[in-house]
Design a protein around this motif. Structure first.
Motif, PDB file in Angstrom:
ATOM      1  N   ALA A   1      -8.259  64.297  61.784  1.00 21.81           N
ATOM      2  CA  ALA A   1      -8.065  65.727  62.021  1.00 21.81           C
ATOM      3  C   ALA A   1      -7.185  65.986  63.246  1.00 21.81           C
ATOM      4  O   ALA A   1      -7.210  67.083  63.805  1.00 21.81           O
ATOM      5  CB  ALA A   1      -9.425  66.406  62.204  1.00 21.81           C
ATOM      6  N   HIS A   2      -6.427  64.999  63.660  1.00 23.67           N
ATOM      7  CA  HIS A   2      -5.624  65.127  64.876  1.00 23.67           C
ATOM      8  C   HIS A   2      -4.628  66.278  64.768  1.00 23.67           C
ATOM      9  O   HIS A   2      -4.503  67.093  65.689  1.00 23.67           O
ATOM     10  CB  HIS A   2      -4.897  63.815  65.134  1.00 23.67           C
ATOM     11  CG  HIS A   2      -4.002  63.860  66.336  1.00 23.67           C
ATOM     12  ND1 HIS A   2      -4.491  63.939  67.624  1.00 23.67           N
ATOM     13  CD2 HIS A   2      -2.649  63.864  66.459  1.00 23.67           C
ATOM     14  CE1 HIS A   2      -3.492  63.975  68.474  1.00 23.67           C
ATOM     15  NE2 HIS A   2      -2.360  63.935  67.807  1.00 23.67           N
ATOM     16  N   LEU A   3      -3.907  66.375  63.654  1.00 24.57           N
ATOM     17  CA  LEU A   3      -2.905  67.426  63.502  1.00 24.57           C
ATOM     18  C   LEU A   3      -3.551  68.805  63.472  1.00 24.57           C
ATOM     19  O   LEU A   3      -3.074  69.738  64.122  1.00 24.57           O
ATOM     20  CB  LEU A   3      -2.102  67.194  62.219  1.00 24.57           C
ATOM     21  CG  LEU A   3      -1.232  65.934  62.170  1.00 24.57           C
ATOM     22  CD1 LEU A   3      -0.520  65.845  60.830  1.00 24.57           C
ATOM     23  CD2 LEU A   3      -0.221  65.938  63.295  1.00 24.57           C
ATOM     24  N   LEU A   4      -4.628  68.947  62.729  1.00 24.56           N
ATOM     25  CA  LEU A   4      -5.313  70.235  62.646  1.00 24.56           C
ATOM     26  C   LEU A   4      -5.885  70.622  64.004  1.00 24.56           C
ATOM     27  O   LEU A   4      -5.840  71.792  64.407  1.00 24.56           O
ATOM     28  CB  LEU A   4      -6.427  70.162  61.595  1.00 24.56           C
ATOM     29  CG  LEU A   4      -7.166  71.465  61.284  1.00 24.56           C
ATOM     30  CD1 LEU A   4      -6.195  72.513  60.785  1.00 24.56           C
ATOM     31  CD2 LEU A   4      -8.276  71.229  60.285  1.00 24.56           C
ATOM     32  N   GLN A   5      -6.402  69.660  64.725  1.00 27.34           N
ATOM     33  CA  GLN A   5      -6.945  69.934  66.052  1.00 27.34           C
ATOM     34  C   GLN A   5      -5.858  70.429  66.995  1.00 27.34           C
ATOM     35  O   GLN A   5      -6.062  71.402  67.735  1.00 27.34           O
ATOM     36  CB  GLN A   5      -7.576  68.649  66.594  1.00 27.34           C
ATOM     37  CG  GLN A   5      -8.037  68.734  68.031  1.00 27.34           C
ATOM     38  CD  GLN A   5      -8.602  67.425  68.516  1.00 27.34           C
ATOM     39  OE1 GLN A   5      -9.339  66.750  67.821  1.00 27.34           O
ATOM     40  NE2 GLN A   5      -8.244  67.053  69.738  1.00 27.34           N
TER      41      GLN A   5
ATOM     42  N   THR B   1      12.389  69.336  61.238  1.00 29.44           N
ATOM     43  CA  THR B   1      11.209  69.064  62.057  1.00 29.44           C
ATOM     44  C   THR B   1      10.024  69.913  61.618  1.00 29.44           C
ATOM     45  O   THR B   1       8.886  69.429  61.528  1.00 29.44           O
ATOM     46  CB  THR B   1      11.520  69.330  63.542  1.00 29.44           C
ATOM     47  OG1 THR B   1      12.629  68.525  63.937  1.00 29.44           O
ATOM     48  CG2 THR B   1      10.319  69.011  64.409  1.00 29.44           C
ATOM     49  N   LEU B   2      10.280  71.197  61.330  1.00 32.74           N
ATOM     50  CA  LEU B   2       9.201  72.066  60.862  1.00 32.74           C
ATOM     51  C   LEU B   2       8.697  71.645  59.484  1.00 32.74           C
ATOM     52  O   LEU B   2       7.500  71.761  59.188  1.00 32.74           O
ATOM     53  CB  LEU B   2       9.688  73.522  60.829  1.00 32.74           C
ATOM     54  CG  LEU B   2       9.943  74.164  62.191  1.00 32.74           C
ATOM     55  CD1 LEU B   2      10.504  75.566  62.026  1.00 32.74           C
ATOM     56  CD2 LEU B   2       8.668  74.201  63.020  1.00 32.74           C
ATOM     57  N   ALA B   3       9.615  71.145  58.642  1.00 35.85           N
ATOM     58  CA  ALA B   3       9.188  70.641  57.331  1.00 35.85           C
ATOM     59  C   ALA B   3       8.237  69.463  57.496  1.00 35.85           C
ATOM     60  O   ALA B   3       7.213  69.371  56.799  1.00 35.85           O
ATOM     61  CB  ALA B   3      10.403  70.243  56.507  1.00 35.85           C
ATOM     62  N   ASP B   4       8.553  68.566  58.435  1.00 38.77           N
ATOM     63  CA  ASP B   4       7.652  67.443  58.713  1.00 38.77           C
ATOM     64  C   ASP B   4       6.325  67.940  59.260  1.00 38.77           C
ATOM     65  O   ASP B   4       5.255  67.422  58.909  1.00 38.77           O
ATOM     66  CB  ASP B   4       8.299  66.487  59.718  1.00 38.77           C
ATOM     67  CG  ASP B   4       9.496  65.753  59.135  1.00 38.77           C
ATOM     68  OD1 ASP B   4       9.533  65.573  57.907  1.00 38.77           O
ATOM     69  OD2 ASP B   4      10.391  65.367  59.905  1.00 38.77           O
ATOM     70  N   LEU B   5       6.386  68.960  60.124  1.00 42.30           N
ATOM     71  CA  LEU B   5       5.174  69.500  60.741  1.00 42.30           C
ATOM     72  C   LEU B   5       4.220  70.062  59.695  1.00 42.30           C
ATOM     73  O   LEU B   5       3.047  69.674  59.623  1.00 42.30           O
ATOM     74  CB  LEU B   5       5.564  70.574  61.752  1.00 42.30           C
ATOM     75  CG  LEU B   5       4.446  71.496  62.251  1.00 42.30           C
ATOM     76  CD1 LEU B   5       3.410  70.702  63.008  1.00 42.30           C
ATOM     77  CD2 LEU B   5       5.017  72.602  63.129  1.00 42.30           C
ATOM     78  N   PHE B   6       4.706  70.968  58.856  1.00 50.07           N
ATOM     79  CA  PHE B   6       3.829  71.612  57.882  1.00 50.07           C
ATOM     80  C   PHE B   6       3.433  70.651  56.752  1.00 50.07           C
ATOM     81  O   PHE B   6       2.346  70.783  56.186  1.00 50.07           O
ATOM     82  CB  PHE B   6       4.496  72.861  57.329  1.00 50.07           C
ATOM     83  CG  PHE B   6       4.568  73.994  58.319  1.00 50.07           C
ATOM     84  CD1 PHE B   6       3.431  74.688  58.687  1.00 50.07           C
ATOM     85  CD2 PHE B   6       5.763  74.345  58.923  1.00 50.07           C
ATOM     86  CE1 PHE B   6       3.479  75.714  59.615  1.00 50.07           C
ATOM     87  CE2 PHE B   6       5.831  75.365  59.857  1.00 50.07           C
ATOM     88  CZ  PHE B   6       4.682  76.050  60.208  1.00 50.07           C
ATOM     89  N   SER B   7       4.300  69.698  56.435  1.00 48.85           N
ATOM     90  CA  SER B   7       3.914  68.688  55.455  1.00 48.85           C
ATOM     91  C   SER B   7       2.782  67.829  55.999  1.00 48.85           C
ATOM     92  O   SER B   7       1.847  67.473  55.265  1.00 48.85           O
ATOM     93  CB  SER B   7       5.120  67.803  55.105  1.00 48.85           C
ATOM     94  OG  SER B   7       6.136  68.555  54.481  1.00 48.85           O
ATOM     95  N   GLY B   8       2.845  67.504  57.303  1.00 56.54           N
ATOM     96  CA  GLY B   8       1.758  66.739  57.912  1.00 56.54           C
ATOM     97  C   GLY B   8       0.447  67.495  57.889  1.00 56.54           C
ATOM     98  O   GLY B   8      -0.611  66.922  57.627  1.00 56.54           O
ATOM     99  N   ILE B   9       0.503  68.804  58.155  1.00 57.43           N
ATOM    100  CA  ILE B   9      -0.714  69.612  58.104  1.00 57.43           C
ATOM    101  C   ILE B   9      -1.270  69.662  56.682  1.00 57.43           C
ATOM    102  O   ILE B   9      -2.477  69.540  56.454  1.00 57.43           O
ATOM    103  CB  ILE B   9      -0.423  71.030  58.632  1.00 57.43           C
ATOM    104  CG1 ILE B   9      -0.051  70.977  60.117  1.00 57.43           C
ATOM    105  CG2 ILE B   9      -1.624  71.942  58.421  1.00 57.43           C
ATOM    106  CD1 ILE B   9       0.404  72.305  60.681  1.00 57.43           C
TER     107      ILE B   9
ATOM    108  N   LEU C   1      -4.938  68.327  55.509  1.00 58.82           N
ATOM    109  CA  LEU C   1      -5.930  69.189  54.865  1.00 58.82           C
ATOM    110  C   LEU C   1      -6.282  68.679  53.472  1.00 58.82           C
ATOM    111  O   LEU C   1      -7.426  68.776  53.031  1.00 58.82           O
ATOM    112  CB  LEU C   1      -5.404  70.626  54.794  1.00 58.82           C
ATOM    113  CG  LEU C   1      -5.220  71.343  56.133  1.00 58.82           C
ATOM    114  CD1 LEU C   1      -4.619  72.723  55.914  1.00 58.82           C
ATOM    115  CD2 LEU C   1      -6.551  71.455  56.871  1.00 58.82           C
ATOM    116  N   GLY C   2      -5.280  68.153  52.750  1.00 63.35           N
ATOM    117  CA  GLY C   2      -5.536  67.635  51.416  1.00 63.35           C
ATOM    118  C   GLY C   2      -6.292  66.325  51.398  1.00 63.35           C
ATOM    119  O   GLY C   2      -6.888  65.961  50.379  1.00 63.35           O
TER     120      GLY C   2
END
Length: 346
Positions: A105-109, A154-162, A166-167
């Motif tokens: 949960a590192h990215l979500l945190q 960079t934002l595409a990588d960010l939201f894809s990581g989130i 979550l998935g």
């Protein structure tokens, strides 16, 4: 200066806020639980003092805007809002710790922490300093659009990581395979990429946006046992049941494969030259595929020699033609062609 009814509570809040910061830093990173307890206790005490003193954290009273008292009033509220942010983040840490998945949960945190700090910063600007928030939000929105256009990848990588987090398609430690053939154990996930540790002990850095577009096969779910099947061609000089019995005994004597589910032998095809059998077995993890297959191949060779079985020649190495005496066709072996594949012996 404002009256005694507000002066003492505000001074006490300042003292508590500074003391909380000092204790929080003295405890250090090695005691995360103690830090969380300190954050919650100090914030609760500061809130209790605010309530008993009937002081609003959202606005300054007119009496507090006179003389040096404005400094004490503003610093007390800034410390209260700061401890509020730390307390919310502390509860987020507690929630993640109770789920026992802090790394996954590192990215979500990080996203929640960023939102909390942004909200508290805007609250301090609006409520404590009385600055208009609407123009600031509008200006920051325009700046965000400009930055977003400049940092699309960079934002595409960010939201894809989130989205991947979550998935929960995979977690740290899972062995995954991508649609392009890349596979390895998930060693780390961050805002930009996912790091895979391959069987060759190399680290492959895959951008999250690329990973989200590809098909991902998780080889660690529901567990890490992995199924392997490869074909062996045996000369058609013995009955298929004999070949099946010999091959099954070979698999049962193999030490690097798991015994449950049990190994199996499938008779795939037969012709005048060869019997095609498929050896099917399970290994403990994807990383043990290579040593297990090597052992099975070695045992197949030894077992064939011990039981009088012969590996069939590849079709490319046999030339059909009329017999030298008589009109019946006969198989005349010739040297293996340069284009013959090693896999034809399997």
């Amino acid at each position: 200066m404002f009256g005694e009814d507000h002066f003492l509570p505000l001074v006490l809040i300042n003292i508590l806020g500074i003391a909380g910061i000092l204790v929080w830093h003295i405890q250090g990173r090695s005691r995360p639980t103690g830090r969380l307890v300190v954050q919650i206790l100090f914030f609760a005490t500061m809130s209790l003092v605010l309530g008993l003193g009937r002081i609003s954290p959202y606005r300054l009273d007119q009496a507090e805007l006179q003389g040096a008292g404005v400094l004490i009033a503003k610093s007390a509220r800034i410390l209260w809002w700061t401890h509020l942010a730390w307390t919310i983040i502390g509860f987020v840490h507690i929630y993640i710790g109770l789920n026992r998945k802090p790394r996954e949960a590192h990215l979500l945190q990080d996203l929640v922490v960023a939102v909390v700090y942004l909200g508290v910063a805007l609250s301090i600007i609006g409520f404590v300093f009385g600055a208009p928030i609407a123009p600031l939000v509008a200006t920051s929105g325009v700046v965000a659009v400009i930055i977003g256009l400049a940092l699309q990848n960079t934002l595409a990588d960010l939201f894809s990581g989130i989205a991947l987090t979550l998935g929960r398609a995979y977690v740290i430690g899972d062995w995954i395979r991508l649609s392009d053939g890349t596979e390895g154990r998930v060693a780390e996930t961050n805002w930009r990429s996912t790091n895979l540790l391959t069987s060759a002990h190399n680290v492959v850095v895959v951008p999250n946006s690329v990973l989200a577009k590809q098909g991902v096969t998780n080889l660690s779910r529901p567990d890490e046992t992995h199924w392997i099947a490869f074909a062996v061609h045996i000369a058609a000089t013995h009955a298929p049941c004999v070949v099946e019995e010999v091959m099954l005994g070979i698999l049962q004597n193999c030490e690097r494969i798991v015994k449950f589910p049990p190994p199996a032998i499938a008779l795939k095809a037969i012709d005048a030259m060869a019997i095609e059998v498929e050896l099917q077995f399970w290994v403990a993890s994807p990383a043990s595929r290579l040593p297990a297959k090597n052992e099975v191949i070695d045992l197949v060779y030894r077992g064939c020699r011990t039981n009088g079985l012969s590996l069939a020649m590849p079709p490319e190495s046999v030339l059909w033609g009329p017999a030298v005496t008589g009109g019946e066709p006969a198989a005349i072996p010739r040297p293996l062609s340069s284009t013959a594949r090693a896999s034809d012996y399997e």
